[in-house]
Design a protein around this motif. Structure first.
Motif, PDB file in Angstrom:
ATOM      1  N   GLN A  37       2.026 -47.602 -11.910  1.00  0.00           N
ATOM      2  CA  GLN A  37       3.333 -48.093 -12.336  1.00  0.00           C
ATOM      3  C   GLN A  37       3.162 -49.369 -13.168  1.00  0.00           C
ATOM      4  OE1 GLN A  37       5.233 -48.679  -8.554  1.00  0.00           O
ATOM      5  NE2 GLN A  37       6.090 -46.609  -8.484  1.00  0.00           N
TER       6      GLN A  37
ATOM      7  N   PHE B 227       7.450 -62.404 -10.992  1.00  0.00           N
ATOM      8  CA  PHE B 227       6.719 -61.130 -10.968  1.00  0.00           C
ATOM      9  C   PHE B 227       7.726 -60.005 -10.831  1.00  0.00           C
ATOM     10  CE2 PHE B 227       4.419 -57.735  -8.612  1.00  0.00           C
ATOM     11  CZ  PHE B 227       3.505 -57.413  -9.617  1.00  0.00           C
TER      12      PHE B 227
ATOM     13  N   PRO C  35       7.736 -56.070 -10.363  1.00  0.00           N
ATOM     14  CA  PRO C  35       7.075 -54.778 -10.136  1.00  0.00           C
ATOM     15  C   PRO C  35       7.925 -53.633 -10.689  1.00  0.00           C
ATOM     16  CG  PRO C  35       8.109 -55.531  -8.119  1.00  0.00           C
ATOM     17  CD  PRO C  35       8.297 -56.631  -9.122  1.00  0.00           C
ATOM     18  N   GLU C  36       7.259 -52.537 -11.022  1.00  0.00           N
ATOM     19  CA  GLU C  36       7.930 -51.337 -11.533  1.00  0.00           C
ATOM     20  C   GLU C  36       8.802 -51.670 -12.747  1.00  0.00           C
ATOM     21  OE1 GLU C  36       9.891 -49.029  -8.500  1.00  0.00           O
ATOM     22  OE2 GLU C  36       8.614 -49.859  -6.925  1.00  0.00           O
ATOM     23  N   THR C  37       8.314 -52.578 -13.570  1.00  0.00           N
ATOM     24  CA  THR C  37       9.089 -53.051 -14.739  1.00  0.00           C
ATOM     25  C   THR C  37       8.177 -53.103 -15.956  1.00  0.00           C
ATOM     26  OG1 THR C  37      10.461 -54.419 -13.298  1.00  0.00           O
ATOM     27  CG2 THR C  37      10.517 -54.921 -15.646  1.00  0.00           C
TER      28      THR C  37
ATOM     29  N   ALA D 185       4.071 -53.294 -14.395  1.00  0.00           N
ATOM     30  CA  ALA D 185       4.450 -54.555 -13.755  1.00  0.00           C
ATOM     31  C   ALA D 185       4.331 -55.655 -14.788  1.00  0.00           C
ATOM     32  CB  ALA D 185       3.567 -54.850 -12.553  1.00  0.00           C
TER      33      ALA D 185
ATOM     34  N   GLU E 108       2.474 -57.820 -19.651  1.00  0.00           N
ATOM     35  CA  GLU E 108       2.565 -56.598 -18.852  1.00  0.00           C
ATOM     36  C   GLU E 108       1.182 -56.211 -18.373  1.00  0.00           C
ATOM     37  OE1 GLU E 108       4.256 -51.998 -19.193  1.00  0.00           O
ATOM     38  OE2 GLU E 108       4.743 -53.492 -20.734  1.00  0.00           O
TER      39      GLU E 108
ATOM     40  N   GLU F  76      11.634 -58.421  -6.649  1.00  0.00           N
ATOM     41  CA  GLU F  76      11.210 -59.332  -7.721  1.00  0.00           C
ATOM     42  C   GLU F  76      11.191 -60.760  -7.170  1.00  0.00           C
ATOM     43  OE1 GLU F  76      13.186 -56.581 -11.269  1.00  0.00           O
ATOM     44  OE2 GLU F  76      14.098 -58.502 -10.747  1.00  0.00           O
TER      45      GLU F  76
ATOM     46  N   ALA G  67       0.758 -51.448  -7.896  1.00  0.00           N
ATOM     47  CA  ALA G  67       1.050 -50.917  -9.229  1.00  0.00           C
ATOM     48  C   ALA G  67      -0.107 -50.064  -9.741  1.00  0.00           C
ATOM     49  CB  ALA G  67       1.320 -52.074 -10.197  1.00  0.00           C
TER      50      ALA G  67
ATOM     51  N   GLY H 147       1.213 -56.905  -5.193  1.00  0.00           N
ATOM     52  CA  GLY H 147       2.006 -56.090  -6.109  1.00  0.00           C
ATOM     53  C   GLY H 147       1.165 -55.436  -7.177  1.00  0.00           C
ATOM     54  N   ILE H 148       0.146 -56.139  -7.654  1.00  0.00           N
ATOM     55  CA  ILE H 148      -0.753 -55.566  -8.669  1.00  0.00           C
ATOM     56  C   ILE H 148      -1.533 -54.397  -8.080  1.00  0.00           C
ATOM     57  CG2 ILE H 148      -2.838 -56.050 -10.011  1.00  0.00           C
ATOM     58  CD1 ILE H 148      -1.730 -58.857 -10.516  1.00  0.00           C
TER      59      ILE H 148
END
Length: 455
Positions: A340, A396, A398-400, A342, A431, A383, A335, A331-332
């Motif tokens: 984006q 975790f 993502p996109e948050t 995360a 973040e 998530e 991002a 996910g990192i």
């Protein structure tokens, strides 16, 4: 119940007798299926009925072949047939019944293998003991016995595996109507993962199987090279496997029964007895492949269960630490590529040691489970929640960004506090920074934020 069983056995015997392609030789012997299924479902309670059926079958056989044996000879032949027939199938069915009390009702590869292999052994015993036993009583000439053993064996086996499971389904339902106990493990095929009944789509597929098979058999009867035409019955096997993997198990069993009945009737009416061995091979292949296909869902279930055990925590069903870390690292990377935001949230269950000491480990497990379920309830697609250690979890997102993460933390805390047996938890978030930040660095910042929160 016993009356139905007796009529079923005798009806099966009469059908096999009328459709013999040679004296004492039929493509399949349905009474083998009835005997095996009755002993598997009912156990020793079925023996008196089966013995009675075997005695009556001996009288019927004497009438069919006009042997005119004396009453004592008929009685002796009937007793020998009853004992050898039920002993052969009971030697396999009764041990399987004992094992079945604790077995899964699902159709599994192990059950299918036991039935296929056990059925072959039982059919072999039946032909060997029955053939020589009836020769000793004069029911069958001694010189005819060696030539009868193979057709008897294959016919019994074909009857058993093509009709046995369907007969078992019927007996299981009859037992349920009469309040008779049945081992859970013998409910295979009647307890299906696909429980829908025979609908119009199922009927159309069964009709296609029957029509295609009938066309091939009729074509074979018109040519001298019958073997080459009958080879096309592999199409029927493909159609049956299509039914196995797309319709209910009851539909699959019905397909096997219809196909076997069609083969036997056509062999008799179209004079295909010269290809009996090949047709028996097709029968057995279609049935065996169908049962193996029906066992596939249980293999999928086993694989899914093993995969879940490898990737999830057993108690809380959160992701395991290793699998969670892999998901977060991936996910990192995404991002960063998409530029984006995360967020990683660290969570610690407050006072787990005190809960275990004062109320026991069961209460501690309940608190951990409650925390995990509460977090999961508020997560959206993509998530993930992971359990990092005994009382530590991580989320975790993502996109948050941080505001959405802080709102999520507030929601989870309120939900935990509203529970009848509330638990407390500490949270810390971090973040993903714009610079090249690793998973370990992000986790460390979230961990530090959590401990700062606790202080």
């Amino acid at each position: 119940m016993h009356g139905v069983l007796l009529l079923l056995w005798l009806a099966a015997f009469l059908v096999s007798s009328l459709l013999e392609y040679a004296p004492h030789a039929s493509l399949w012997f349905p009474p083998a299926a009835v005997t095996f299924s009755a002993l598997l479902v009912l156990g020793a309670r079925a023996l008196p009925v089966l013995w009675t059926a075997c005695l009556l079958a001996t009288l019927i056989t004497d009438r069919i072949y006009g042997q005119g044996l004396s009453l004592p000879a008929l009685a002796m032949s009937g007793v020998v047939f009853a004992l050898t027939h039920t002993f052969a199938y009971g030697a396999i069915a009764l041990p399987l019944r004992r094992l079945a009390w604790e077995a899964s009702p699902m159709t599994t590869l192990r059950k299918v293998t036991l039935v296929l292999v056990g059925g072959a052994v039982a059919a072999g015993l039946s032909s060997l003991l029955g053939g020589w036993g009836l020769a000793l009583t004069g029911m069958v000439p001694r010189d005819d016995v060696p030539g009868l053993l193979a057709p008897w064996w294959i016919g019994d086996y074909a009857g058993l595996i093509t009709l046995g499971p369907l007969v078992s389904v019927g007996l299981v339902h009859l037992c349920g109507q009469h309040g008779m106990g049945v081992p859970s493990g013998v409910k295979y095929f009647s307890k299906s993962h696909r429980t829908r009944a025979l609908g119009s789509r199922s009927v159309m597929k069964l009709a296609a199987l029957v029509l295609v098979s009938a066309g091939i058999l009729l074509g074979a009867a018109q040519f001298r090279e019958q073997e080459a035409i009958l080879f096309l019955l592999f199409i029927s096997i493909i159609l049956q496997l299509w039914i196995v993997h797309t319709e209910s198990e009851l539909c699959a069993l019905t397909g096997i029964a219809l196909f076997s009945a069609l083969i036997v009737v056509a062999t008799n009416l179209l004079q295909l007895g010269g290809e009996a061995l090949m047709l028996q091979f097709v029968l057995i292949s279609l049935a065996a492949n169908s049962y193996l296909g029906l066992a596939v869902p249980s293999l999928y279930n086993d694989n899914d269960r093993l995969r879940h055990l490898l990737t999830h925590d057993v108690l809380t069903h959160a992701l395991s630490r290793a699998f969670f870390e892999d998901r977060v690292r991936h996910g990192i990377d995404i991002a960063r590529q998409r530029e984006q935001p995360a967020v990683l949230i660290m969570i610690d269950l407050n006072g787990l040691k005190q809960i275990n000491d004062r109320r026991g480990h069961a209460a501690g497990d309940a608190a951990l489970t409650l925390l995990a379920k509460t977090c999961q309830r508020h997560l959206q697609a993509g998530e993930v929640l992971g359990r990092l250690s005994g009382d530590e979890f991580a989320i975790f997102l993502p996109e948050t960004s941080s505001p959405r993460a802080e709102a999520l933390i507030a929601t989870i805390k309120a939900d935990l506090a509203a529970n009848p047996d509330p638990v407390g938890a500490s949270f810390g978030l971090a973040e993903l920074a714009a610079r090249e930040e690793s998973y370990e660095q992000l986790l460390h910042r979230a961990d530090q934020a959590m401990y700062h929160y606790k202080r």
